[in-house]
Design an enzyme around this catalytic site. Sequence first.
Site, PDB file in Angstrom:
ATOM      1  N   ALA A 299       0.920  -1.095  -0.028  1.00 27.32           N
ATOM      2  CA  ALA A 299      -0.002   0.125   0.035  1.00 27.32           C
ATOM      3  C   ALA A 299       0.945   1.510  -0.006  1.00 27.32           C
ATOM      4  O   ALA A 299       1.290   1.584   1.136  1.00 27.32           O
ATOM      5  CB  ALA A 299      -0.713  -0.162   1.178  1.00 27.32           C
TER       6      ALA A 299
ATOM      7  N   GLY B 276      -3.960  11.455  -2.781  1.00 33.37           N
ATOM      8  CA  GLY B 276      -3.235  12.693  -3.554  1.00 33.37           C
ATOM      9  C   GLY B 276      -1.919  12.451  -3.634  1.00 33.37           C
ATOM     10  O   GLY B 276      -1.170  13.352  -3.937  1.00 33.37           O
TER      11      GLY B 276
ATOM     12  N   THR C 285      -3.471  -2.961  -5.554  1.00 31.84           N
ATOM     13  CA  THR C 285      -3.474  -4.590  -6.271  1.00 31.84           C
ATOM     14  C   THR C 285      -3.571  -5.455  -4.788  1.00 31.84           C
ATOM     15  O   THR C 285      -2.697  -5.590  -3.970  1.00 31.84           O
ATOM     16  CB  THR C 285      -2.429  -4.644  -6.962  1.00 31.84           C
ATOM     17  OG1 THR C 285      -2.153  -3.605  -7.838  1.00 31.84           O
ATOM     18  CG2 THR C 285      -2.431  -6.111  -7.813  1.00 31.84           C
TER      19      THR C 285
ATOM     20  N   GLU D  18      10.409  -4.443  -9.355  1.00 29.95           N
ATOM     21  CA  GLU D  18       9.073  -3.990  -9.595  1.00 29.95           C
ATOM     22  C   GLU D  18       8.937  -3.411 -10.963  1.00 29.95           C
ATOM     23  O   GLU D  18       8.049  -3.935 -11.707  1.00 29.95           O
ATOM     24  CB  GLU D  18       8.466  -3.123  -8.782  1.00 29.95           C
ATOM     25  CG  GLU D  18       7.157  -2.574  -8.909  1.00 29.95           C
ATOM     26  CD  GLU D  18       6.597  -1.827  -7.651  1.00 29.95           C
ATOM     27  OE1 GLU D  18       5.266  -1.467  -8.126  1.00 29.95           O
ATOM     28  OE2 GLU D  18       7.088  -1.418  -6.870  1.00 29.95           O
TER      29      GLU D  18
ATOM     30  N   GLN E 103      -6.914  -2.782 -34.775  1.00 23.73           N
ATOM     31  CA  GLN E 103      -7.320  -2.188 -36.138  1.00 23.73           C
ATOM     32  C   GLN E 103      -7.229  -3.140 -37.131  1.00 23.73           C
ATOM     33  O   GLN E 103      -8.316  -3.493 -37.934  1.00 23.73           O
ATOM     34  CB  GLN E 103      -6.521  -0.944 -36.401  1.00 23.73           C
ATOM     35  CG  GLN E 103      -6.818  -0.176 -37.511  1.00 23.73           C
ATOM     36  CD  GLN E 103      -8.030   0.646 -37.355  1.00 23.73           C
ATOM     37  OE1 GLN E 103      -8.571   0.927 -36.459  1.00 23.73           O
ATOM     38  NE2 GLN E 103      -8.848   0.866 -38.387  1.00 23.73           N
TER      39      GLN E 103
ATOM     40  N   GLU F 143       6.279   9.052 -17.271  1.00 30.10           N
ATOM     41  CA  GLU F 143       6.707  10.304 -17.061  1.00 30.10           C
ATOM     42  C   GLU F 143       7.677  10.225 -16.036  1.00 30.10           C
ATOM     43  O   GLU F 143       8.990  10.924 -16.208  1.00 30.10           O
ATOM     44  CB  GLU F 143       5.577  11.222 -16.764  1.00 30.10           C
ATOM     45  CG  GLU F 143       4.519  11.536 -18.106  1.00 30.10           C
ATOM     46  CD  GLU F 143       3.624  10.387 -18.233  1.00 30.10           C
ATOM     47  OE1 GLU F 143       3.169  10.500 -19.178  1.00 30.10           O
ATOM     48  OE2 GLU F 143       3.381   9.433 -17.415  1.00 30.10           O
TER      49      GLU F 143
END
Length: 382
Positions: A125, A130, A159, A245, A339, A370
């Site tokens: 966790a 926020g 998860t 991870e 597609q 990012e």
Amino acid sequence: MSKYRFETDEHELFRTTIRKFLQKEAEPYYEQWEEDRMIPLGFWKRMGEMGFLCPHVEETYGGLGLDFSYSLIILEELERIGTSLIGIGLHSDIVTPYIESYGTKIQKEKWLPGCVTGDHITAVAMTEPGTGSDLANIKTTAIRDGDHFIVNGQKTFITNGIRADLILVVVKTDPDAELKHKGVSLLMVEGDSPGFSRGRKLNKVGLHAQDTAELYFEDFRVPKENLIGEEGKGFSYLMEKLQQERLVVAISGQVASEDMLEMTLEYVKSRKAFGRTIGSFQNSRFKLAEIATQVELGRTFLESLIEDHIAGKDIVTNVSMAKYWLTDTAKQIANECMQLHGGYGYMEEYKIARRFRDTPVAAIYAGSNEIMKSIIAKNKGL
């Protein structure tokens, strides 16, 4: 899927064993699990019985004492069935290593055998409503009160959040620390008890069989013996383990891409339009040639990273590259392959539809792409 350079006959036998197991125990039921929005506990237990949970755990604690190359095989074969099984990889290769690396002998004896058998299901966790990747600024507090920590706060997007009975919670044990990251610690929360509650099972765009939840702590008492490692060192522990991870997520992205290429090649060779197979059209040929090239480049890069990771090298920069590039590539491939399936690609009975909705989140969790680019740039001196 090509064979890794480091794979031995033993690895090949291990892969054959788990693939047959999953073809029998998971593949026929996977769609039902998606509809049920949950993977049954019985499947976790069967995975444990076969030695497919936490194979790296020492034999002393019930594991097989194998290196990451065997975890890799399990991760790949689970992903071939579907990304909703990512919670098993999280349990085995993301959460349990914290206990192995930083836990006391008593903690290991108490928790690791159950992690191996599937009697314990773990979660970590970190994320809060926020706060995502900015772990130094988490708000959940754990204040010492005699022999306990009093925990208050909220976590989200967890998860295994519904199933887990061992939850590694990232907390602030020193909210006033001058250097914010110095106030972060790790606490293991066991089962349900007063002050700890689970919110709703979150309704996600994809990963339908994977249980994701909100967690709430209100004056929740955790014994001081459940502190993982040293107080105030949680942030450094997280940074040390995030390499694996993110490698786990990169592996998932690569296998998803390989699976989508395989299923699309099969489809375009059989589906006809204007009296010809779709695969004979130049656009299809070029698109699939591009995808095949991306898949081959991805596997070659990933293989070198896995070898370095097993050798214990610090490859944070390259793992960040792999995590961002392989998951972004998987998103692109999902779009192209849907597609090429035409209208059928939008139908749930075709696996590409599930891939299309399951793939995008890999670019978000385990640190958004990012953030990966920020890490790469920083480590390049920018």
